[in-house]
Design an enzyme around this catalytic site. Structure first.
Site, PDB file in Angstrom:
ATOM      1  N   ASP A   1       0.883  -1.170   0.000  1.00 23.18           N
ATOM      2  CA  ASP A   1       0.000   0.000   0.000  1.00 23.18           C
ATOM      3  C   ASP A   1       0.915   1.213   0.000  1.00 23.18           C
ATOM      4  O   ASP A   1       1.613   1.472   0.982  1.00 23.18           O
ATOM      5  CB  ASP A   1      -0.883  -0.067   1.257  1.00 23.18           C
TER       6      ASP A   1
ATOM      7  N   TYR B   1       0.311   0.258  14.915  1.00 21.38           N
ATOM      8  CA  TYR B   1      -0.683   0.028  13.864  1.00 21.38           C
ATOM      9  C   TYR B   1      -0.282   0.724  12.576  1.00 21.38           C
ATOM     10  O   TYR B   1      -0.062   1.920  12.556  1.00 21.38           O
ATOM     11  CB  TYR B   1      -2.061   0.540  14.293  1.00 21.38           C
TER      12      TYR B   1
ATOM     13  N   LYS C   1      -3.623  -3.109   7.893  1.00 24.87           N
ATOM     14  CA  LYS C   1      -3.560  -4.567   7.833  1.00 24.87           C
ATOM     15  C   LYS C   1      -2.606  -5.005   6.732  1.00 24.87           C
ATOM     16  O   LYS C   1      -2.413  -4.292   5.747  1.00 24.87           O
ATOM     17  CB  LYS C   1      -4.955  -5.132   7.532  1.00 24.87           C
TER      18      LYS C   1
HETATM   19  P1  13P Z   1      -5.314  -0.722   4.777  1.00 19.59           P
HETATM   20  O1  13P Z   1      -4.467  -1.735   5.529  1.00 19.59           O
HETATM   21  O2  13P Z   1      -5.987  -1.341   3.602  1.00 19.59           O
HETATM   22  O3  13P Z   1      -4.517   0.491   4.458  1.00 19.59           O
HETATM   23  O4  13P Z   1      -6.513  -0.307   5.734  1.00 19.59           O
HETATM   24  C1  13P Z   1      -6.273   0.514   6.817  1.00 19.59           C
HETATM   25  C2  13P Z   1      -7.502   0.987   7.507  1.00 19.59           C
HETATM   26  O5  13P Z   1      -7.371   1.514   8.594  1.00 19.59           O
HETATM   27  C3  13P Z   1      -8.834   0.801   6.894  1.00 19.59           C
HETATM   28  O6  13P Z   1      -9.879   1.367   7.662  1.00 19.59           O
HETATM   29 MG    MG Z   2      -5.133  -2.264   1.993  1.00 20.65          MG
HETATM   30 MG    MG Z   3      -4.261   1.976   3.163  1.00 16.54          MG
HETATM   31 MG    MG Z   4      -2.793  -2.661   4.519  1.00 20.06          MG
END
Ligand code: 13P
Ligand code: MG
Ligand code: MG
Ligand code: MG
Ligand code: 13P
Length: 381
Positions: free
Chosen positions: A11, A228, A231
């Site tokens: 990402d 954090y 994900k």
């Molecule tokens: P991503 O891991 O896809 O960037 O998602 C992060 C997030 O906080 C979605 O609400």
């Molecule tokens: Mg993502």
């Molecule tokens: Mg993201």
């Molecule tokens: Mg992600």
């Protein structure tokens, strides 16, 4: 002749929130790969996205964990992140956690699934790519594909598959591997992979000849970063046909939108919705978690395809069920089991909130003595 398929993703920023990769960033990454193809470093490539995750699918002759290939992916992500920054995209450079590339992108943020094999006369593969979930999301479907005869008729019918498959399982917290055989050790296997936040299927081999059948990216970003960072939206490569599960056996588990961890702020359980490329974006509550499946033939290392496998009315009911489950789960709001368990919330920003409340707590015995008013006013420091 051996060929390697490398799927490396990150990402690097997205448009209007964690929604979708911007086409200019994909173009920037594709330019880097086109140049590498021209120079002969890679044989072929395909650049795509699911939600806010930029996906590089590459074929080459250099084997897995090759510094040149990882370096190439890293350059492509860097170039794409520069464009993301220039466009002011959200969370530009999100998964590029370190500046210190030294030969391998593992541990730096990007997710990696790679396999090397002798190309069969016809070599069909499926590349799965998911957003708003974690590597353990593949445990359930991979078990069904490679160990469940109610899903995969070939386990019963095809002599090449009849001995079963070996599952390599990674303990993400201890960094240890265990290999379990199905069907013999099926119950042991399920005892582990039923905890998808900790035990993830990393690779699967055909038992009769140890041929590689599947591989999953297993990076755990929060464990890498210690905080954090979204994900670790996972990818997987699965080989199909002629002694491996048929294409339709590989897709079949996704007709059931099972619950996976991720979704909003990486903090909620939600249904994994199979979608075609045109719906490979995240909207409702930053989801629901989505997965795409692209089919290719690898021919002399070239990527023939892709075909967009979930772009099909055969998966409409799965999508509809996913939406019903999304409604049902959402109505729990901030309550478990829609929200993840406390252990899994450790790497979100919620501990900061709990920290603030810490010294508001009063021992039960003191609380009874002092009374509620005192507890609110004087007793806490
Ligand atoms: P991503 O891991 O896809 O960037 O998602 C992060 C997030 O906080 C979605 O609400
Ligand atoms: Mg993502
Ligand atoms: Mg993201
Ligand atoms: Mg992600
Ligand atoms: P075809 O007869 O269409 O090749 O199908 C063979 C098969 O095994 C389908 O699962």
């Amino acid at each position: 002749r051996l060929v390697t398929v490398s799927v490396i993703k990150a990402d690097i920023g997205s448009i209007a929130g964690h929604h979708k990769v911007h086409p200019d960033t994909m173009a920037a990454a594709a330019r880097v790969l086109a140049e590498a193809k021209r120079k002969g470093l890679i044989i072929d490539y395909y650049v795509t996205h699911v939600g806010d995750d930029l996906e590089l699918i590459m074929t080459h002759r250099k084997g897995v964990d090759n510094p040149d290939i990882h370096g190439l992916a890293w350059d492509a992500f860097k170039k794409a992140a520069e464009v993301a920054k220039e466009l002011g995209l959200y969370a530009a450079g999100q998964d590029l956690l370190s500046d210190a590339f030294s030969g391998n992108v593992r541990g730096l943020g990007p997710g990696v699934a790679e396999m090397e094999f002798e190309e069969r006369p016809s070599e069909p593969i499926v590349v799965f790519m998911a957003d708003k979930t974690e590597p353990g999301a593949f445990n359930f479907p991979l078990f069904r594909i490679f160990a469940d005869p109610f899903n995969t008729a070939g386990l019963v019918i095809d002599p090449k598959m009849h001995d079963g498959f070996k599952f390599e399982v990674l303990d993400l917290y201890e960094g240890k591997y265990v290999v379990l055989n199905a069907p013999e050790e099926m119950y042991d296997l399920l005892a582990l992979i039923g905890t998808p936040s900790r035990y993830v299927i990393k690779r699967i081999y055909r038992k009769r000849d140890d041929e590689i059948a599947a591989v999953v990216s297993s990076e755990k970003l929060n464990l890498i970063a210690g905080r954090y960072v979204g994900k670790d939206d996972p990818v997987a490569i699965v080989r199909a046909q002629s002694g491996f599960p048929a294409l339709g056996e590989i897709l079949e588990p996704f007709s059931f939108p099972h619950l996976v961890a991720g979704w909003m702020r990486g903090s909620h359980w939600g249904p994994l919705m199979p979608v075609g490329l045109r719906d490979a974006k995240c909207t409702r509550f930053d989801g629901p978690p989505r997965i795409i499946a692209l089919g290719f033939n690898i021919t002399k290392g070239r990527l023939i395809g892709p075909v967009d496998l979930f772009d099909d009315p055969a998966f409409d009911e799965a999508r509809r069920l996913a939406q019903q489950i999304a409604d049902y789960m959402r109505r729990h709001g901030p309550f478990m089991p829609h929200r993840l368990s406390p252990e899994d919330m450790e790497y979100t920003t919620m501990p900061q909130v709990l920290e603030k409340l810490k010294n508001r707590f009063v021992e039960a015995k003191d609380y009874a003595k002092a009374g509620q008013a005192k507890a609110q006013g004087e007793v806490h420091e």
